[in-house]
Write an enzyme that holds these catalytic residues in place. Sequence first.
Site, PDB file in Angstrom:
ATOM      1  CB  SER A  64     -26.610 -20.501  -1.403  1.00 14.52           C
ATOM      2  OG  SER A  64     -25.896 -19.659  -0.541  1.00 14.52           O
ATOM      3  CE  LYS A  67     -22.940 -20.809  -0.766  1.00 20.45           C
ATOM      4  NZ  LYS A  67     -23.501 -20.612   0.587  1.00 20.45           N
ATOM      5  CE1 TYR A 191     -19.924 -18.425  -1.340  1.00 18.03           C
ATOM      6  CE2 TYR A 191     -19.889 -16.204  -0.428  1.00 18.03           C
ATOM      7  CZ  TYR A 191     -20.460 -17.458  -0.490  1.00 18.03           C
ATOM      8  OH  TYR A 191     -21.552 -17.754   0.284  1.00 18.03           O
ATOM      9  CE1 TYR A 243     -26.699 -23.091   2.978  1.00 19.05           C
ATOM     10  CE2 TYR A 243     -28.914 -22.172   2.893  1.00 19.05           C
ATOM     11  CZ  TYR A 243     -27.656 -22.316   2.358  1.00 19.05           C
ATOM     12  OH  TYR A 243     -27.351 -21.674   1.209  1.00 19.05           O
ATOM     13  CB  VAL A 261     -30.383 -15.623   1.191  1.00  9.46           C
ATOM     14  CG1 VAL A 261     -30.069 -16.497   2.389  1.00  9.46           C
ATOM     15  CG2 VAL A 261     -29.133 -15.066   0.555  1.00  9.46           C
TER      16      VAL A 261
HETATM   17  N1  GLN Z   1     -24.291 -14.406  -0.552  1.00  9.42           N
HETATM   18  C1  GLN Z   1     -24.828 -15.090   0.596  1.00  9.42           C
HETATM   19  C2  GLN Z   1     -23.729 -15.236   1.615  1.00  9.42           C
HETATM   20  O1  GLN Z   1     -22.634 -15.480   1.228  1.00  9.42           O
HETATM   21  C3  GLN Z   1     -25.325 -16.447   0.179  1.00  9.42           C
HETATM   22  C4  GLN Z   1     -26.010 -17.165   1.297  1.00  9.42           C
HETATM   23  C5  GLN Z   1     -27.169 -18.010   0.869  1.00  9.42           C
HETATM   24  O2  GLN Z   1     -27.733 -17.881  -0.207  1.00  9.42           O
HETATM   25  N2  GLN Z   1     -27.599 -18.850   1.772  1.00  9.42           N
HETATM   26  O3  GLN Z   1     -23.956 -15.099   2.803  1.00  9.42           O
END
Ligand code: GLN
Length: 309
Positions: A64, A67, A191, A243, A261
């Site tokens: 993420s 993003k 994505y 988050y 993650v």
């Molecule tokens: N690839 C993970 C997902 O889409 C990314 C989530 C994350 O890094 N928080 O769930």
Amino acid sequence: MPDIESVVAEIAESLSRRTDRGKVATYIPELARVPIDQFGIAVFMADGKMFVAGDAETPFSIQSVSKAFTLTLALGKVGDRLWSRVGREPSGDPFNSIVQLEYEKGKPRNPFINAGAIAVTDTLLAGHAPKEALGEILDFVRFIADDDTISIDEHVARSEKQTGFLNTALANYMRAFKVLEHPVDHVLGVYFHHCSIAMTCRQLAMAGRYLAFSGRLPGQNVSVVSSERARRISALMLTCGHYDGSGDFAFRVGLPAKSGVGGAILAVAPGKASIAVWSPGLDQNGNSVLGSLALEQLAKAMRWSVFGD
Ligand code: GLN
């Protein structure tokens, strides 16, 4: 002011003794098998010097953290029109939560939860085949990191697709409300691939320079985005980048930062440094345990909190 080189070395040294490291992500085998006993840190300073310690040259899945980069690209493409599709408020819910989409007619709360990032990815598909949109994202990451070797881990991307039931649900929900304009499989394909970009701490700290230094690459006469845009992306990183752990992260660290993650966190000390940390063990919100601790210690030692010293 303490010497950054020794601060970085001391942080790596003290964290190497920690036994409480959280748990690695297990939703795909590629992340589940990453050894937990790893920690890397890279700090790029305003004068162009880079300080690294630990496993700073080991590649990991940025997940993420990507993003922040797709948001930058989408704002470049559609400007403030993006905000009619994605909100700017912290969600207070897990990164893959669907509940708030129902209250807000499919409009995600912010660009950093999965739903918001999927909507951002949809805007990058305008006028592009999925391969082209993905190529644009990868080119951008290589450009800001000044490194053409950065690539996508195809095994991770394939696994993301095979296990992406919740992301598929989020995308379908948004498509039903016309928040997504492109076919769900196209949007998710892009994505999943941008989540699967592999980078090292050194590469990630390089990539974060434009956010830390008012949209510019220090030492080079290159403007990536306006200072206003860099400031606004940083504001969203501070309020939404972790988050439902964003409040606690701001309390403990006080720096805009985006987690993933895979265990990476990209943090910016505005005007001072771009920082990447990585350790694959996560807390209950999906944020790196040692990564957060390292940033807490670094921000304290260097007095870098945006809320003052
Ligand atoms: N690839 C993970 C997902 O889409 C990314 C989530 C994350 O890094 N928080 O769930």
